[in-house]
Design a protein around this motif. Structure first.
Motif, PDB file in Angstrom:
ATOM      1  N   ARG A 153       5.139  -3.550   8.803  1.00  0.00           N
ATOM      2  CA  ARG A 153       4.161  -4.234   9.664  1.00  0.00           C
ATOM      3  C   ARG A 153       4.507  -4.069  11.137  1.00  0.00           C
ATOM      4  O   ARG A 153       3.621  -3.887  11.965  1.00  0.00           O
ATOM      5  CB  ARG A 153       4.112  -5.727   9.327  1.00  0.00           C
ATOM      6  N   ARG A 154       5.762  -4.157  11.455  1.00  0.00           N
ATOM      7  CA  ARG A 154       6.201  -4.099  12.860  1.00  0.00           C
ATOM      8  C   ARG A 154       6.168  -2.691  13.434  1.00  0.00           C
ATOM      9  O   ARG A 154       5.821  -2.503  14.593  1.00  0.00           O
ATOM     10  CB  ARG A 154       7.630  -4.628  12.990  1.00  0.00           C
ATOM     11  N   HIS A 155       6.620  -1.713  12.639  1.00  0.00           N
ATOM     12  CA  HIS A 155       6.876  -0.379  13.193  1.00  0.00           C
ATOM     13  C   HIS A 155       6.130   0.749  12.485  1.00  0.00           C
ATOM     14  O   HIS A 155       6.340   1.916  12.814  1.00  0.00           O
ATOM     15  CB  HIS A 155       8.390  -0.098  13.159  1.00  0.00           C
ATOM     16  N   HIS A 156       5.305   0.404  11.508  1.00  0.00           N
ATOM     17  CA  HIS A 156       4.527   1.388  10.745  1.00  0.00           C
ATOM     18  C   HIS A 156       5.414   2.414  10.046  1.00  0.00           C
ATOM     19  O   HIS A 156       5.019   3.559   9.849  1.00  0.00           O
ATOM     20  CB  HIS A 156       3.471   2.059  11.628  1.00  0.00           C
ATOM     21  N   ARG A 157       6.630   1.964   9.703  1.00  0.00           N
ATOM     22  CA  ARG A 157       7.579   2.769   8.930  1.00  0.00           C
ATOM     23  C   ARG A 157       8.315   1.820   7.987  1.00  0.00           C
ATOM     24  O   ARG A 157       8.553   0.673   8.319  1.00  0.00           O
ATOM     25  CB  ARG A 157       8.615   3.433   9.841  1.00  0.00           C
ATOM     26  N   VAL A 158       8.697   2.324   6.832  1.00  0.00           N
ATOM     27  CA  VAL A 158       9.538   1.549   5.926  1.00  0.00           C
ATOM     28  C   VAL A 158      10.997   1.917   6.197  1.00  0.00           C
ATOM     29  O   VAL A 158      11.272   2.890   6.895  1.00  0.00           O
ATOM     30  CB  VAL A 158       9.146   1.786   4.459  1.00  0.00           C
ATOM     31  N   VAL A 159      11.898   1.164   5.630  1.00  0.00           N
ATOM     32  CA  VAL A 159      13.318   1.406   5.864  1.00  0.00           C
ATOM     33  C   VAL A 159      13.844   2.461   4.898  1.00  0.00           C
ATOM     34  O   VAL A 159      14.287   3.522   5.316  1.00  0.00           O
ATOM     35  CB  VAL A 159      14.121   0.085   5.769  1.00  0.00           C
ATOM     36  N   PRO A 179      -0.303 -10.340  -0.016  1.00  0.00           N
ATOM     37  CA  PRO A 179      -1.467  -9.698  -0.630  1.00  0.00           C
ATOM     38  C   PRO A 179      -1.085  -8.679  -1.708  1.00  0.00           C
ATOM     39  O   PRO A 179      -1.734  -8.597  -2.746  1.00  0.00           O
ATOM     40  CB  PRO A 179      -2.170  -9.008   0.541  1.00  0.00           C
ATOM     41  N   GLY A 180      -0.036  -7.916  -1.483  1.00  0.00           N
ATOM     42  CA  GLY A 180       0.370  -6.912  -2.457  1.00  0.00           C
ATOM     43  C   GLY A 180       0.753  -7.518  -3.788  1.00  0.00           C
ATOM     44  O   GLY A 180       0.451  -6.953  -4.843  1.00  0.00           O
ATOM     45  N   ILE A 232       1.197  -7.453 -13.261  1.00  0.00           N
ATOM     46  CA  ILE A 232       2.609  -7.448 -13.630  1.00  0.00           C
ATOM     47  C   ILE A 232       3.009  -6.036 -14.059  1.00  0.00           C
ATOM     48  O   ILE A 232       2.325  -5.400 -14.862  1.00  0.00           O
ATOM     49  CB  ILE A 232       2.896  -8.461 -14.765  1.00  0.00           C
ATOM     50  N   GLY A 233       4.100  -5.557 -13.483  1.00  0.00           N
ATOM     51  CA  GLY A 233       4.619  -4.226 -13.803  1.00  0.00           C
ATOM     52  C   GLY A 233       4.116  -3.120 -12.896  1.00  0.00           C
ATOM     53  O   GLY A 233       4.710  -2.045 -12.863  1.00  0.00           O
ATOM     54  N   GLU A 234       3.035  -3.365 -12.180  1.00  0.00           N
ATOM     55  CA  GLU A 234       2.490  -2.340 -11.280  1.00  0.00           C
ATOM     56  C   GLU A 234       3.295  -2.261  -9.984  1.00  0.00           C
ATOM     57  O   GLU A 234       3.915  -3.233  -9.563  1.00  0.00           O
ATOM     58  CB  GLU A 234       1.035  -2.646 -10.918  1.00  0.00           C
ATOM     59  N   THR A 235       3.221  -1.084  -9.349  1.00  0.00           N
ATOM     60  CA  THR A 235       3.844  -0.886  -8.042  1.00  0.00           C
ATOM     61  C   THR A 235       2.975  -1.529  -6.969  1.00  0.00           C
ATOM     62  O   THR A 235       1.747  -1.368  -6.973  1.00  0.00           O
ATOM     63  CB  THR A 235       4.017   0.619  -7.759  1.00  0.00           C
ATOM     64  N   ILE A 236       3.618  -2.246  -6.061  1.00  0.00           N
ATOM     65  CA  ILE A 236       2.910  -2.884  -4.945  1.00  0.00           C
ATOM     66  C   ILE A 236       2.741  -1.826  -3.849  1.00  0.00           C
ATOM     67  O   ILE A 236       3.736  -1.344  -3.294  1.00  0.00           O
ATOM     68  CB  ILE A 236       3.692  -4.099  -4.419  1.00  0.00           C
ATOM     69  N   PRO A 237       1.518  -1.436  -3.543  1.00  0.00           N
ATOM     70  CA  PRO A 237       1.304  -0.392  -2.528  1.00  0.00           C
ATOM     71  C   PRO A 237       1.767  -0.839  -1.142  1.00  0.00           C
ATOM     72  O   PRO A 237       1.519  -1.977  -0.731  1.00  0.00           O
ATOM     73  CB  PRO A 237      -0.211  -0.185  -2.537  1.00  0.00           C
ATOM     74  N   PHE A 238       2.434   0.063  -0.432  1.00  0.00           N
ATOM     75  CA  PHE A 238       2.855  -0.243   0.937  1.00  0.00           C
ATOM     76  C   PHE A 238       1.662  -0.600   1.816  1.00  0.00           C
ATOM     77  O   PHE A 238       1.767  -1.415   2.728  1.00  0.00           O
ATOM     78  CB  PHE A 238       3.629   0.927   1.552  1.00  0.00           C
ATOM     79  N   SER A 239       0.514  -0.008   1.542  1.00  0.00           N
ATOM     80  CA  SER A 239      -0.676  -0.260   2.367  1.00  0.00           C
ATOM     81  C   SER A 239      -1.088  -1.728   2.363  1.00  0.00           C
ATOM     82  O   SER A 239      -1.750  -2.187   3.297  1.00  0.00           O
ATOM     83  CB  SER A 239      -1.840   0.614   1.893  1.00  0.00           C
ATOM     84  N   THR A 240      -0.676  -2.498   1.346  1.00  0.00           N
ATOM     85  CA  THR A 240      -1.053  -3.912   1.304  1.00  0.00           C
ATOM     86  C   THR A 240      -0.340  -4.732   2.378  1.00  0.00           C
ATOM     87  O   THR A 240      -0.715  -5.865   2.638  1.00  0.00           O
ATOM     88  CB  THR A 240      -0.791  -4.531  -0.078  1.00  0.00           C
ATOM     89  N   ALA A 241       0.655  -4.150   3.019  1.00  0.00           N
ATOM     90  CA  ALA A 241       1.363  -4.857   4.096  1.00  0.00           C
ATOM     91  C   ALA A 241       0.419  -5.179   5.248  1.00  0.00           C
ATOM     92  O   ALA A 241       0.659  -6.123   6.007  1.00  0.00           O
ATOM     93  CB  ALA A 241       2.530  -4.013   4.612  1.00  0.00           C
ATOM     94  N   PHE A 242      -0.657  -4.414   5.365  1.00  0.00           N
ATOM     95  CA  PHE A 242      -1.554  -4.590   6.505  1.00  0.00           C
ATOM     96  C   PHE A 242      -2.789  -5.419   6.187  1.00  0.00           C
ATOM     97  O   PHE A 242      -3.654  -5.602   7.045  1.00  0.00           O
ATOM     98  CB  PHE A 242      -1.968  -3.219   7.043  1.00  0.00           C
TER      99      PHE A 242
END
Length: 183
Positions: A45-51, A138-139, A145-155
């Motif tokens: 959310r802060r930097h538009h990059r994950v760690v 939101p993600g 249950i069991g699904e991958t939480i998309p990074f796009s849901t961060a926004f």
């Protein structure tokens, strides 16, 4: 957005966060999983990059890293960490205990700041409280249950979370300016 998973970086993140949670009585596996989740999504959310680009799956008690178990096993097998079980309020709690310091050269100054901010903001919260906070994301809400939480849901928009720190600050400001507070 670069989302290539870097296992060695995730391993160092796991060691660092585990080390920082050693003084936290509630710093077992549940809280560790949520701190890792909040580090990745807060930084996004802060930097538009994950760690580390570690992906998270929805589990009943909140998000957990897909890659946690194999990386934790690798750290234990190499002697870099051990897994202990301790009693927390009459319930078993697993805790990853680092046997060496994390290699922080993997992280930028911005990433380290995000890690420290997340740890500070979740300080004093139990694993259950941190899990409940993650359920507001939101993600977590939008996946099964069991699904991958998309990074796009961060926004995606979500209501502001009520944390003990936020409540304490709100009460302090209300008292300073003479406003009535509930409870």
């Amino acid at each position: 957005m670069d989302v290539a998973y870097v296992e060695d970086k995730f391993a160092e993140l796991l060691l660092h966060v585990s080390s920082r949670l050693q003084g936290d009585r509630a710093g077992g596996a549940t809280k560790l999983n949520k701190v890792l989740f909040f580090v990745e999504f807060t930084h996004l959310r802060r930097h538009h990059r994950v760690v580390s680009s570690c992906q998270f799956q929805k589990l009943p008690h909140g998000p957990a890293p897909h890659q946690l178990l194999p990386v934790r096993r690798r750290l234990i097998d190499s002697g870099a960490a051990e897994l202990i079980e301790e009693d927390f309020l009459g319930r078993p709690q697993q805790r990853l205990v680092p046997k060496r310091a994390a290699d922080l050269t993997w992280f930028t100054a911005e990433e380290m700041q995000t890690i420290e901010d997340v740890l500070a903001q979740l300080e004093g919260m139990t694993g259950t409280q941190v899990s409940e906070l993650s359920h507001q994301e939101p993600g977590w809400r939008l996946t099964e249950i069991g699904e991958t939480i998309p990074f796009s849901t961060a926004f995606l928009e979500f209501p502001q979370a009520a944390t003990p720190t936020g409540e304490r600050l709100s009460k302090s400001v209300a008292e300073r300016y003479g406003f009535a507070t509930a409870g």
